[in-house]
Scaffold this active site. Structure first.
Site, short mmCIF file in Angstrom:
data_model
loop_
_atom_site.label_atom_id
_atom_site.label_comp_id
_atom_site.label_asym_id
_atom_site.label_seq_id
_atom_site.Cartn_x
_atom_site.Cartn_y
_atom_site.Cartn_z
N ASN A 9 85.69 -48.77 48.11
CA ASN A 9 86.26 -47.95 47.03
C ASN A 9 85.74 -48.51 45.71
O ASN A 9 86.15 -49.59 45.29
CB ASN A 9 87.79 -48.05 47.10
N LYS A 11 86.18 -47.39 42.77
CA LYS A 11 87.13 -47.15 41.66
C LYS A 11 86.38 -46.65 40.42
O LYS A 11 85.37 -45.98 40.57
CB LYS A 11 87.92 -48.43 41.36
N HIS A 97 96.03 -43.98 47.09
CA HIS A 97 95.75 -45.35 46.67
C HIS A 97 96.86 -45.84 45.72
O HIS A 97 97.37 -45.06 44.91
CB HIS A 97 94.39 -45.43 45.98
N GLU A 99 96.81 -47.46 43.08
CA GLU A 99 96.55 -47.26 41.65
C GLU A 99 96.88 -45.83 41.23
O GLU A 99 97.34 -45.59 40.11
CB GLU A 99 95.09 -47.63 41.33
N GLU A 169 97.53 -51.22 52.54
CA GLU A 169 97.10 -52.04 51.41
C GLU A 169 98.33 -52.60 50.69
O GLU A 169 98.90 -51.93 49.82
CB GLU A 169 96.27 -51.20 50.44
N GLY A 175 93.07 -56.60 44.41
CA GLY A 175 92.42 -57.08 43.20
C GLY A 175 93.02 -58.36 42.65
O GLY A 175 92.74 -58.74 41.51
N SER A 215 91.85 -57.62 48.69
CA SER A 215 91.06 -58.85 48.48
C SER A 215 90.30 -59.30 49.72
O SER A 215 90.18 -60.51 49.96
CB SER A 215 91.95 -59.96 47.94
C1 PEP Z 1 91.43 -51.48 46.98
O1 PEP Z 1 91.53 -51.17 45.80
O2 PEP Z 1 91.53 -50.59 47.86
C2 PEP Z 1 91.20 -52.87 47.30
C3 PEP Z 1 91.47 -53.28 48.52
O3 PEP Z 1 90.73 -53.66 46.30
P1 PEP Z 1 90.30 -55.23 46.41
O4 PEP Z 1 89.45 -55.35 47.65
O5 PEP Z 1 89.54 -55.50 45.16
O6 PEP Z 1 91.56 -55.99 46.53
#
Ligand code: PEP
Length: 252
Positions: A9, A11, A97, A99, A169, A175, A215
Protein backbone atom coordinates in the site's frame (compact mmCIF):
# COMPACT_ATOMS: atom_id res chain seq x y z
CA UNK A 1 -5.97 -23.71 -1.28
CA UNK A 2 -5.28 -20.26 0.12
CA UNK A 3 -3.11 -17.91 -1.96
CA UNK A 4 -0.10 -16.35 -0.35
CA UNK A 5 -0.19 -12.60 -0.90
CA UNK A 6 2.21 -9.72 -0.48
CA UNK A 7 0.43 -6.42 -1.09
CA UNK A 8 2.09 -3.01 -0.99
CA UNK A 9 0.00 0.00 0.00
CA UNK A 10 1.86 3.05 -1.26
CA UNK A 11 -0.56 5.45 0.47
CA UNK A 12 -0.05 9.14 -0.51
CA UNK A 13 3.55 8.57 -1.57
CA UNK A 14 5.34 8.73 -4.92
CA UNK A 15 4.94 11.31 -7.65
CA UNK A 16 4.13 10.13 -11.16
CA UNK A 17 7.83 9.90 -12.03
CA UNK A 18 8.78 8.17 -8.78
CA UNK A 19 5.97 5.70 -9.21
CA UNK A 20 7.14 4.87 -12.75
CA UNK A 21 10.65 4.23 -11.44
CA UNK A 22 9.47 1.95 -8.63
CA UNK A 23 7.25 -0.07 -10.97
CA UNK A 24 10.22 -0.49 -13.31
CA UNK A 25 12.45 -1.68 -10.47
CA UNK A 26 9.83 -4.10 -9.20
CA UNK A 27 9.28 -5.57 -12.68
CA UNK A 28 12.99 -6.17 -13.04
CA UNK A 29 13.45 -7.66 -9.58
CA UNK A 30 10.44 -9.95 -9.69
CA UNK A 31 11.76 -11.77 -12.73
CA UNK A 32 14.47 -13.24 -10.49
CA UNK A 33 11.95 -14.73 -8.06
CA UNK A 34 10.11 -18.00 -8.54
CA UNK A 35 6.58 -17.50 -7.21
CA UNK A 36 4.69 -20.48 -5.91
CA UNK A 37 0.97 -19.87 -5.34
CA UNK A 38 1.90 -16.30 -4.41
CA UNK A 39 0.27 -13.08 -5.52
CA UNK A 40 2.14 -9.78 -5.57
CA UNK A 41 0.00 -6.65 -5.46
CA UNK A 42 0.86 -2.95 -5.46
CA UNK A 43 -1.50 -0.09 -4.66
CA UNK A 44 -0.25 3.23 -6.01
CA UNK A 45 -2.23 6.45 -5.62
CA UNK A 46 -4.99 7.27 -8.15
CA UNK A 47 -2.87 9.52 -10.36
CA UNK A 48 -0.37 6.69 -10.85
CA UNK A 49 -2.81 3.82 -11.10
CA UNK A 50 -3.41 3.71 -14.84
CA UNK A 51 0.29 3.88 -15.68
CA UNK A 52 1.08 1.13 -13.16
CA UNK A 53 -1.73 -0.99 -14.54
CA UNK A 54 -0.43 -0.57 -18.12
CA UNK A 55 3.19 -1.20 -17.21
CA UNK A 56 2.48 -4.37 -15.23
CA UNK A 57 0.01 -5.81 -17.75
CA UNK A 58 2.18 -8.71 -18.86
CA UNK A 59 3.75 -9.39 -15.50
CA UNK A 60 2.72 -11.24 -12.34
CA UNK A 61 2.34 -7.94 -10.50
CA UNK A 62 -1.28 -6.99 -9.83
CA UNK A 63 -2.48 -3.47 -9.17
CA UNK A 64 -5.03 -2.27 -6.62
CA UNK A 65 -6.75 1.03 -5.90
CA UNK A 66 -6.48 2.35 -2.34
CA UNK A 67 -10.08 3.52 -2.05
CA UNK A 68 -13.31 3.85 -3.96
CA UNK A 69 -16.62 5.72 -3.72
CA UNK A 70 -19.69 3.81 -2.53
CA UNK A 71 -21.81 5.58 -5.15
CA UNK A 72 -21.85 4.41 -8.75
CA UNK A 73 -21.58 7.84 -10.45
CA UNK A 74 -22.82 11.41 -10.35
CA UNK A 75 -22.34 14.60 -8.36
CA UNK A 76 -19.68 13.47 -5.87
CA UNK A 77 -16.84 15.91 -6.43
CA UNK A 78 -13.40 14.46 -5.94
CA UNK A 79 -14.52 10.85 -5.78
CA UNK A 80 -13.53 7.88 -7.94
CA UNK A 81 -16.04 5.19 -8.87
CA UNK A 82 -15.68 1.43 -9.10
CA UNK A 83 -16.39 1.46 -12.85
CA UNK A 84 -13.62 4.07 -13.35
CA UNK A 85 -11.20 1.77 -11.59
CA UNK A 86 -12.31 -1.20 -13.67
CA UNK A 87 -12.04 0.87 -16.87
CA UNK A 88 -8.27 1.15 -16.44
CA UNK A 89 -8.00 -2.62 -15.97
CA UNK A 90 -7.56 -2.54 -12.22
CA UNK A 91 -9.43 -5.41 -10.58
CA UNK A 92 -8.65 -4.88 -6.89
CA UNK A 93 -9.43 -2.27 -4.28
CA UNK A 94 -8.34 -1.78 -0.68
CA UNK A 95 -11.26 -0.89 1.59
CA UNK A 96 -11.45 -0.06 5.28
CA UNK A 97 -7.85 0.93 5.88
CA UNK A 98 -7.47 2.37 9.38
CA UNK A 99 -6.30 5.71 7.94
CA UNK A 100 -9.54 5.98 5.97
CA UNK A 101 -11.49 5.10 9.11
CA UNK A 102 -9.55 7.53 11.35
CA UNK A 103 -9.10 10.57 9.06
CA UNK A 104 -11.99 10.30 6.61
CA UNK A 105 -14.79 9.09 8.83
CA UNK A 106 -15.31 5.67 7.27
CA UNK A 107 -17.45 3.39 9.42
CA UNK A 108 -18.40 -0.28 9.31
CA UNK A 109 -21.76 0.79 7.89
CA UNK A 110 -20.34 3.01 5.12
CA UNK A 111 -17.78 0.31 4.34
CA UNK A 112 -20.53 -2.29 3.92
CA UNK A 113 -21.91 -0.07 1.14
CA UNK A 114 -18.50 0.26 -0.51
CA UNK A 115 -18.08 -3.50 -0.32
CA UNK A 116 -21.39 -4.01 -2.12
CA UNK A 117 -20.52 -1.50 -4.84
CA UNK A 118 -17.08 -3.02 -5.36
CA UNK A 119 -18.50 -6.54 -5.70
CA UNK A 120 -21.25 -5.35 -8.04
CA UNK A 121 -18.50 -4.00 -10.27
CA UNK A 122 -16.43 -7.20 -10.09
CA UNK A 123 -13.66 -5.73 -8.00
CA UNK A 124 -11.80 -8.01 -5.60
CA UNK A 125 -11.47 -6.43 -2.16
CA UNK A 126 -8.64 -6.30 0.33
CA UNK A 127 -10.68 -5.54 3.43
CA UNK A 128 -8.78 -4.02 6.36
CA UNK A 129 -9.74 -3.95 10.03
CA UNK A 130 -8.03 -3.97 13.40
CA UNK A 131 -8.13 -2.61 16.92
CA UNK A 132 -6.52 0.53 18.35
CA UNK A 133 -4.06 0.33 21.25
CA UNK A 134 -6.62 1.20 23.91
CA UNK A 135 -8.85 -1.66 22.76
CA UNK A 136 -5.97 -4.12 22.87
CA UNK A 137 -4.96 -2.91 26.34
CA UNK A 138 -8.53 -3.33 27.57
CA UNK A 139 -8.66 -6.84 26.17
CA UNK A 140 -11.39 -5.85 23.70
CA UNK A 141 -9.45 -6.61 20.51
CA UNK A 142 -11.31 -9.82 19.61
CA UNK A 143 -14.68 -8.16 20.14
CA UNK A 144 -13.71 -5.12 18.05
CA UNK A 145 -12.41 -7.21 15.15
CA UNK A 146 -15.47 -9.45 15.28
CA UNK A 147 -17.79 -6.44 15.01
CA UNK A 148 -15.83 -4.86 12.17
CA UNK A 149 -15.98 -8.06 10.13
CA UNK A 150 -19.59 -8.89 10.94
CA UNK A 151 -20.92 -5.40 10.19
CA UNK A 152 -19.13 -4.93 6.90
CA UNK A 153 -18.98 -8.45 5.49
CA UNK A 154 -21.39 -10.92 7.06
CA UNK A 155 -24.29 -9.90 4.81
CA UNK A 156 -22.34 -11.32 1.86
CA UNK A 157 -22.99 -14.69 0.25
CA UNK A 158 -20.43 -17.50 0.11
CA UNK A 159 -20.05 -16.69 -3.59
CA UNK A 160 -19.19 -13.05 -2.74
CA UNK A 161 -16.48 -14.24 -0.38
CA UNK A 162 -14.49 -15.59 -3.33
CA UNK A 163 -13.63 -11.94 -3.96
CA UNK A 164 -12.61 -11.03 -0.42
CA UNK A 165 -9.09 -10.90 1.02
CA UNK A 166 -8.95 -10.05 4.73
CA UNK A 167 -6.22 -7.86 6.20
CA UNK A 168 -5.83 -7.74 9.97
CA UNK A 169 -3.99 -4.54 10.80
CA UNK A 170 -3.71 -3.65 14.48
CA UNK A 171 -3.74 0.14 14.31
CA UNK A 172 -1.06 0.45 17.01
CA UNK A 173 1.37 -1.40 14.72
CA UNK A 174 0.81 0.63 11.53
CA UNK A 175 3.72 2.89 10.66
CA UNK A 176 4.91 2.83 14.26
CA UNK A 177 7.76 0.35 13.98
CA UNK A 178 5.92 -1.73 16.55
CA UNK A 179 4.80 -5.11 15.25
CA UNK A 180 2.37 -7.57 16.71
CA UNK A 181 4.37 -10.60 17.76
CA UNK A 182 4.01 -13.59 15.44
CA UNK A 183 2.03 -15.25 18.23
CA UNK A 184 -0.35 -12.28 18.56
CA UNK A 185 -0.86 -12.28 14.78
CA UNK A 186 -1.47 -16.04 14.70
CA UNK A 187 -3.89 -15.85 17.62
CA UNK A 188 -6.01 -13.18 15.93
CA UNK A 189 -5.87 -14.84 12.49
CA UNK A 190 -7.04 -18.16 13.96
CA UNK A 191 -9.86 -16.31 15.72
CA UNK A 192 -10.90 -14.66 12.44
CA UNK A 193 -10.85 -17.96 10.57
CA UNK A 194 -13.02 -19.53 13.26
CA UNK A 195 -15.43 -16.60 13.08
CA UNK A 196 -15.80 -17.03 9.32
CA UNK A 197 -16.16 -20.80 9.79
CA UNK A 198 -19.12 -20.33 12.13
CA UNK A 199 -21.00 -18.28 9.54
CA UNK A 200 -19.99 -19.76 6.19
CA UNK A 201 -19.45 -23.09 4.43
CA UNK A 202 -16.03 -24.68 4.67
CA UNK A 203 -15.16 -23.68 1.11
CA UNK A 204 -15.07 -20.01 2.14
CA UNK A 205 -12.85 -20.68 5.12
CA UNK A 206 -10.46 -22.84 3.15
CA UNK A 207 -10.01 -20.21 0.44
CA UNK A 208 -9.99 -16.86 2.18
CA UNK A 209 -6.52 -15.38 2.60
CA UNK A 210 -5.88 -13.44 5.79
CA UNK A 211 -3.02 -10.94 5.61
CA UNK A 212 -1.24 -9.30 8.52
CA UNK A 213 -0.32 -5.62 8.33
CA UNK A 214 1.66 -3.44 10.71
CA UNK A 215 5.36 -2.61 10.40
CA UNK A 216 6.27 -5.76 8.49
CA UNK A 217 9.89 -5.42 7.39
CA UNK A 218 12.47 -7.74 5.83
CA UNK A 219 13.84 -8.36 9.34
CA UNK A 220 10.59 -9.69 10.85
CA UNK A 221 8.62 -10.96 7.84
CA UNK A 222 9.77 -14.56 7.78
CA UNK A 223 8.69 -15.25 11.33
CA UNK A 224 5.28 -13.63 10.90
CA UNK A 225 4.63 -15.24 7.51
CA UNK A 226 5.57 -18.66 8.88
CA UNK A 227 2.52 -18.73 11.14
CA UNK A 228 -0.15 -21.19 10.07
CA UNK A 229 -3.02 -18.74 9.63
CA UNK A 230 -1.00 -15.82 8.26
CA UNK A 231 -1.28 -15.91 4.48
CA UNK A 232 0.87 -12.89 3.76
CA UNK A 233 1.10 -9.20 4.46
CA UNK A 234 -0.30 -5.79 3.67
CA UNK A 235 2.76 -3.61 3.66
CA UNK A 236 3.09 0.17 4.02
CA UNK A 237 6.56 1.63 4.57
CA UNK A 238 8.54 -1.34 3.32
CA UNK A 239 6.59 -1.34 0.05
CA UNK A 240 8.09 1.98 -0.97
CA UNK A 241 11.40 0.63 -2.15
CA UNK A 242 11.94 -2.31 -4.45
CA UNK A 243 14.66 -4.00 -2.43
CA UNK A 244 12.63 -4.21 0.79
CA UNK A 245 9.42 -5.17 -0.96
CA UNK A 246 11.13 -7.95 -2.90
CA UNK A 247 12.71 -9.21 0.32
CA UNK A 248 9.19 -9.61 1.67
CA UNK A 249 8.09 -11.47 -1.46
CA UNK A 250 11.08 -13.77 -1.01
CA UNK A 251 10.25 -14.21 2.67
CA UNK A 252 6.87 -15.61 1.81
C1 PEP B 1 -0.44 -0.22 6.23
O1 PEP B 1 -0.61 0.98 6.19
O2 PEP B 1 -1.29 -0.99 5.72
C2 PEP B 1 0.75 -0.72 6.90
C3 PEP B 1 0.77 -1.97 7.30
O3 PEP B 1 1.77 0.17 7.07
P1 PEP B 1 3.24 -0.14 7.69
O4 PEP B 1 3.72 -1.41 7.03
O5 PEP B 1 4.06 1.04 7.32
O6 PEP B 1 3.05 -0.31 9.14
Amino acid sequence: MRSKIVAGNWKMNKTYQESKTLVKELKKAIKEIKLDNTRVIIAPTFTNLQKASKKTKDTVIEVAAQNMCAMESGAYTGEISASMIKSIHVDLVILGHSERRAYFGETDESLAKKVDTALKNNLEIIFCFGEVLEERKNGNHFKVVEEQIKKALFHLTSEDWKHIILAYEPVWAIGTGETASPEQAQEMHAFIRELVAERYISDVVEKVSILYGGSVKPANAKEIFSKEDVDGGLIGGAALNAEDFMALVKAI
